[in-house]
Scaffold this motif. Structure first.
Motif, mmCIF file in Angstrom:
data_model
loop_
_atom_site.group_PDB
_atom_site.id
_atom_site.type_symbol
_atom_site.label_atom_id
_atom_site.label_comp_id
_atom_site.label_asym_id
_atom_site.label_seq_id
_atom_site.Cartn_x
_atom_site.Cartn_y
_atom_site.Cartn_z
ATOM 1 N N ILE A 1 0.910 10.833 -5.234
ATOM 2 C CA ILE A 1 0.462 9.482 -4.878
ATOM 3 C C ILE A 1 1.141 9.000 -3.600
ATOM 4 C CG2 ILE A 1 0.513 7.062 -5.639
ATOM 5 C CD1 ILE A 1 -0.164 8.166 -8.456
ATOM 6 N N PHE A 2 2.416 9.328 -3.428
ATOM 7 C CA PHE A 2 3.107 8.962 -2.183
ATOM 8 C C PHE A 2 2.391 9.571 -0.979
ATOM 9 C CE2 PHE A 2 7.569 8.547 -4.312
ATOM 10 C CZ PHE A 2 7.212 7.327 -4.858
ATOM 11 N N VAL A 3 1.911 10.788 -1.127
ATOM 12 C CA VAL A 3 1.210 11.449 -0.021
ATOM 13 C C VAL A 3 -0.180 10.843 0.152
ATOM 14 C CG1 VAL A 3 0.211 13.646 0.754
ATOM 15 C CG2 VAL A 3 2.528 13.581 -0.189
ATOM 16 N N GLY B 1 0.364 6.857 0.768
ATOM 17 C CA GLY B 1 1.439 6.489 1.686
ATOM 18 C C GLY B 1 2.581 5.939 0.847
ATOM 19 N N TYR B 2 3.791 6.355 1.155
ATOM 20 C CA TYR B 2 4.934 5.957 0.336
ATOM 21 C C TYR B 2 5.046 4.447 0.205
ATOM 22 C CZ TYR B 2 9.626 4.932 -1.183
ATOM 23 O OH TYR B 2 10.694 4.399 -1.865
ATOM 24 N N PHE B 3 4.935 3.738 1.317
ATOM 25 C CA PHE B 3 5.165 2.288 1.300
ATOM 26 C C PHE B 3 4.061 1.544 0.571
ATOM 27 C CE2 PHE B 3 7.711 3.825 4.869
ATOM 28 C CZ PHE B 3 8.944 3.311 4.503
ATOM 29 N N ALA B 4 2.851 2.086 0.564
ATOM 30 C CA ALA B 4 1.732 1.419 -0.107
ATOM 31 C C ALA B 4 1.634 1.784 -1.593
ATOM 32 C CB ALA B 4 0.418 1.773 0.586
ATOM 33 N N ALA B 5 2.257 2.879 -1.981
ATOM 34 C CA ALA B 5 2.163 3.342 -3.371
ATOM 35 C C ALA B 5 2.793 2.327 -4.321
ATOM 36 C CB ALA B 5 2.849 4.698 -3.524
ATOM 37 N N LYS B 6 2.140 2.119 -5.430
ATOM 38 C CA LYS B 6 2.602 1.143 -6.430
ATOM 39 C C LYS B 6 2.983 1.864 -7.722
ATOM 40 C CE LYS B 6 1.536 -2.471 -3.937
ATOM 41 N NZ LYS B 6 2.479 -2.655 -2.882
ATOM 42 N N GLY B 7 3.992 1.325 -8.376
ATOM 43 C CA GLY B 7 4.445 1.866 -9.652
ATOM 44 C C GLY B 7 3.334 1.905 -10.683
ATOM 45 N N ALA B 8 2.489 0.892 -10.697
ATOM 46 C CA ALA B 8 1.401 0.827 -11.683
ATOM 47 C C ALA B 8 0.455 2.016 -11.522
ATOM 48 C CB ALA B 8 0.631 -0.483 -11.539
ATOM 49 N N LYS B 9 0.165 2.395 -10.273
ATOM 50 C CA LYS B 9 -0.742 3.523 -10.042
ATOM 51 C C LYS B 9 -0.090 4.840 -10.465
ATOM 52 C CE LYS B 9 -4.113 5.477 -7.059
ATOM 53 N NZ LYS B 9 -5.074 5.190 -6.049
ATOM 54 N N ILE B 10 1.195 4.974 -10.175
ATOM 55 C CA ILE B 10 1.925 6.183 -10.575
ATOM 56 C C ILE B 10 1.942 6.287 -12.098
ATOM 57 C CG2 ILE B 10 4.187 7.322 -10.593
ATOM 58 C CD1 ILE B 10 4.639 5.944 -7.798
ATOM 59 N N ALA B 11 2.246 5.178 -12.758
ATOM 60 C CA ALA B 11 2.301 5.159 -14.225
ATOM 61 C C ALA B 11 0.945 5.517 -14.827
ATOM 62 C CB ALA B 11 2.762 3.787 -14.718
ATOM 63 N N LYS C 1 11.064 2.743 -7.274
ATOM 64 C CA LYS C 1 10.283 3.684 -6.467
ATOM 65 C C LYS C 1 11.218 4.476 -5.552
ATOM 66 C CE LYS C 1 7.536 2.314 -3.003
ATOM 67 N NZ LYS C 1 6.384 1.758 -2.262
ATOM 68 N N GLU C 2 12.249 3.826 -5.042
ATOM 69 C CA GLU C 2 13.224 4.506 -4.188
ATOM 70 C C GLU C 2 13.963 5.598 -4.974
ATOM 71 O OE1 GLU C 2 12.948 1.137 -4.429
ATOM 72 O OE2 GLU C 2 11.996 0.811 -2.486
ATOM 73 N N ASP C 3 14.243 5.322 -6.247
ATOM 74 C CA ASP C 3 14.878 6.322 -7.101
ATOM 75 C C ASP C 3 13.969 7.544 -7.238
ATOM 76 O OD1 ASP C 3 16.722 7.489 -8.896
ATOM 77 O OD2 ASP C 3 15.816 6.499 -10.626
ATOM 78 N N LEU C 4 12.675 7.317 -7.371
ATOM 79 C CA LEU C 4 11.715 8.427 -7.411
ATOM 80 C C LEU C 4 11.799 9.252 -6.125
ATOM 81 C CD1 LEU C 4 8.525 6.826 -8.962
ATOM 82 C CD2 LEU C 4 9.486 9.019 -9.645
ATOM 83 N N LEU C 5 11.799 8.582 -4.981
ATOM 84 C CA LEU C 5 11.869 9.275 -3.698
ATOM 85 C C LEU C 5 13.141 10.105 -3.598
ATOM 86 C CD1 LEU C 5 10.847 9.808 -0.787
ATOM 87 C CD2 LEU C 5 12.110 7.752 -0.103
ATOM 88 N N ARG D 1 7.462 13.894 4.063
ATOM 89 C CA ARG D 1 8.499 13.845 5.111
ATOM 90 C C ARG D 1 7.946 13.358 6.441
ATOM 91 N NH1 ARG D 1 11.754 19.369 5.754
ATOM 92 N NH2 ARG D 1 12.399 18.319 7.651
ATOM 93 N N TRP D 2 6.693 13.702 6.727
ATOM 94 C CA TRP D 2 6.106 13.364 8.022
ATOM 95 C C TRP D 2 5.565 11.942 8.091
ATOM 96 C CZ3 TRP D 2 3.424 18.633 7.424
ATOM 97 C CH2 TRP D 2 4.284 19.652 7.833
ATOM 98 N N GLN D 3 5.576 11.224 6.986
ATOM 99 C CA GLN D 3 5.086 9.844 7.019
ATOM 100 C C GLN D 3 6.070 8.974 7.800
ATOM 101 O OE1 GLN D 3 4.153 8.221 3.152
ATOM 102 N NE2 GLN D 3 2.858 9.961 2.627
ATOM 103 N N PRO D 4 5.558 8.133 8.694
ATOM 104 C CA PRO D 4 6.448 7.265 9.483
ATOM 105 C C PRO D 4 7.309 6.382 8.582
ATOM 106 C CG PRO D 4 4.201 7.187 10.333
ATOM 107 C CD PRO D 4 4.152 7.956 9.042
ATOM 108 N N GLY D 5 8.602 6.358 8.891
ATOM 109 C CA GLY D 5 9.529 5.470 8.198
ATOM 110 C C GLY D 5 10.097 6.003 6.903
#
Length: 195
Positions: A24-26, A29-39, A56-60, A113-117
């Protein structure tokens, strides 16, 4: 970063959540990904998700930690800090085997890794995790008489990382076995290892 809260120990479920989150992060996008969608994708509640991973940072950070361990646990397997040539060759073989066995994971990991930021979020932690491994390689190249041990270590790890990225991008037809043998041949100095 991590709190003292006891997290569930179901290893298989944690791995499933990690792989789901990575996808989902890929995709999102990491910053747009939401916990609800991952769950939802992991078929658990959001509360359950955050009982396994606090944020989410702990997941990363866990994903990064997993990647480093997959790639570098084969270095200095007896953990004595004194790398021998046979251990270096074992590490090189293990590195290639790990990339091949975990191709889907690394395809997603490199995309993340290649996603900006994203890299700045874990760069310091990554440096801390690999610094002990890199110290072992630096010492090995120092003992081996390399003119610049740190540069030799940087060359080896960059070469391995570059080969891995190329293989991950286009695994079909990529000469991974020939690349592995070429890297091994560069670091074989004892005659008994030669074919």
């Amino acid at each position: 970063m991590a709190s003292k809260k006891k997290l569930p120990q179901d290893v298989e479920k944690r791995r499933e959540i990690l792989n789901t989150a990575l996808g989902i992060f890929v995709q999102e996008g990491y910053f747009a990904a939401k916990g609800a969608k991952i769950a939802k994708a992991a078929k658990i509640s959001e509360d359950q998700l955050f009982s396994y991973f606090e944020t989410k940072e702990d997941l990363l950070h866990t994903i990064v930690d997993e990647a480093v361990h997959i790639l570098y646990d084969g270095l200095d397997p007896n953990e004595d800090g004194d790398l021998q040539e046979v251990e270096l060759l074992f590490f090189i073989n293990d590195y290639f085997d790990s990339i091949e066995k975990n191709l889907k994971f690394f395809k997603l990991f490199y995309a993340l890794r290649w996603q900006p930021g994203v890299l700045p979020l874990y760069q310091q932690e990554l440096d801390e995790i690999v610094s002990m491994k890199f110290d072992v390689l630096n010492e090995y190249f120092n003992k081996s008489g390399a003119a610049d041990p740190e540069m030799e270590r940087e060359f080896l790890t960059s070469m391995l990382d570059g080969i891995a990225m190329n293989f991950v991008l286009e695994p079909e037809g990529y000469p991974i076995d020939a690349m592995q043998q070429k890297v091994l041949n560069m670091y074989i100095t004892k005659a008994e290892y030669e074919e």
